[in-house]
Design a protein around this motif. Structure first.
Motif, PDB file in Angstrom:
ATOM      1  N   ILE A  54       0.844  -1.198   0.000  1.00 28.50           N
ATOM      2  CA  ILE A  54       0.000   0.000   0.000  1.00 28.50           C
ATOM      3  C   ILE A  54       0.880   1.248   0.000  1.00 28.50           C
ATOM      4  CG2 ILE A  54      -1.605   1.373   1.402  1.00 28.50           C
ATOM      5  CD1 ILE A  54      -2.939  -1.274   2.237  1.00 28.50           C
ATOM      6  N   LYS A  57       1.993   2.072  -3.275  1.00 21.69           N
ATOM      7  CA  LYS A  57       0.869   2.378  -4.171  1.00 21.69           C
ATOM      8  C   LYS A  57       0.586   1.263  -5.171  1.00 21.69           C
ATOM      9  CE  LYS A  57       1.483   7.360  -3.700  1.00 21.69           C
ATOM     10  NZ  LYS A  57       0.491   7.474  -2.644  1.00 21.69           N
ATOM     11  N   GLU A  60      -4.393  -0.845  -2.694  1.00 23.76           N
ATOM     12  CA  GLU A  60      -5.104   0.127  -1.871  1.00 23.76           C
ATOM     13  C   GLU A  60      -6.187  -0.579  -1.079  1.00 23.76           C
ATOM     14  OE1 GLU A  60      -6.810   3.059  -4.455  1.00 23.76           O
ATOM     15  OE2 GLU A  60      -8.383   1.723  -5.216  1.00 23.76           O
ATOM     16  N   GLN A  62      -9.915  -0.495   0.343  1.00 21.80           N
ATOM     17  CA  GLN A  62     -11.188   0.148   0.063  1.00 21.80           C
ATOM     18  C   GLN A  62     -11.886   0.488   1.380  1.00 21.80           C
ATOM     19  OE1 GLN A  62     -13.295  -1.888  -3.447  1.00 21.80           O
ATOM     20  NE2 GLN A  62     -11.901  -3.484  -2.701  1.00 21.80           N
ATOM     21  N   PRO A  71      -5.075  -0.382  -7.421  1.00 16.67           N
ATOM     22  CA  PRO A  71      -5.690   0.919  -7.722  1.00 16.67           C
ATOM     23  C   PRO A  71      -5.992   1.072  -9.207  1.00 16.67           C
ATOM     24  CG  PRO A  71      -3.739   1.189  -6.346  1.00 16.67           C
ATOM     25  CD  PRO A  71      -3.750  -0.240  -6.810  1.00 16.67           C
TER      26      PRO A  71
END
Length: 215
Positions: A54, A57, A60, A62, A71
């Motif tokens: 995470i 990136k 992710e 929710q 993502p």
């Protein structure tokens, strides 16, 4: 290294490999428990690995259901990824070229042969594994850990979307890669040409992703 650290690292590497190879598709929700079951480990090391991904990136969380997903990729974000890869990877290739050996060139040729064979058979898994092996075999020679970490993070973010490209275009429509020209430059010691061919290779691959995203 203690056992807990080893397990955490192994789980992280397994999940990172899945993302780089596009085995976790964009938009698909997954739970910690599902990932733990697939890896046959407890949720704790998966939770730690997911935190790292995470932060990079690549995944992710929710807010609505606390499940994980890759993502979504906007055109703006893809253009940023393209620019970043074109900054970092040609430089890694340039630095790696200065430490190349005959044995590594042979291994790079083998990687490229596996890549081309996979393309001819429409073997997406084989193509993605061989392509990753080729790039990072050269990058690992660079002795530039900061650049290497950056490149790997960029591949974590873009890997799942390469699957989208294959899904929409198929392997037979992919352009000729620049690996063979790059290998020739390595053999002749033309380090500037190595940088140029890597930049062209990265650009073409990312342009395909951009076309698939717009399509």
């Amino acid at each position: 290294m203690d056992d807990d650290t080893s397990i955490h690292d192994q789980v992280y590497e397994a999940l990172a490999e899945s993302l780089i190879q596009g085995q976790i598709p964009p938009g698909k929700s997954v739970s910690l428990r599902t990932l733990a079951n697939e890896l046959n480990v407890s949720p704790m090391p998966v939770r730690e690995a997911v935190r790292r991904l995470i932060a990079q990136k690549a995944l992710e969380l929710q807010p609505s259901n606390k499940r994980l997903r890759v993502p979504s990729l906007s055109e703006n974000r893809l253009l940023q990824l393209m620019t970043a890869r074109q900054w970092v990877e040609p430089e890694l290739a340039f630095l790696g070229a200065q430490k190349i050996t005959r044995d590594v060139i042979v291994e790079l040729k083998n990687d490229d042969e596996r890549l081309m064979a996979a393309l001819s058979k429409g073997d997406v898994d084989g193509y993605m594994k061989a392509n990753y092996a080729f790039h990072f075999r050269l990058y690992n020679l660079a002795e530039a850990d900061l650049f290497l970490d950056m490149a790997r993070t960029l591949w974590l973010q873009s890997g799942p979307f390469m699957r989208v490209v294959f899904g929409r275009l198929g392997t037979v429509q992919l352009p000729q890669d620049h690996h063979q020209e790059l290998i020739k430059a390595l053999e002749t010691g033309d380090h500037a040409a190595v940088r140029q061919h890597m930049a062209e290779d990265v650009h073409e691959g990312m342009e395909l992703m951009l076309e698939a995203l717009k399509g």
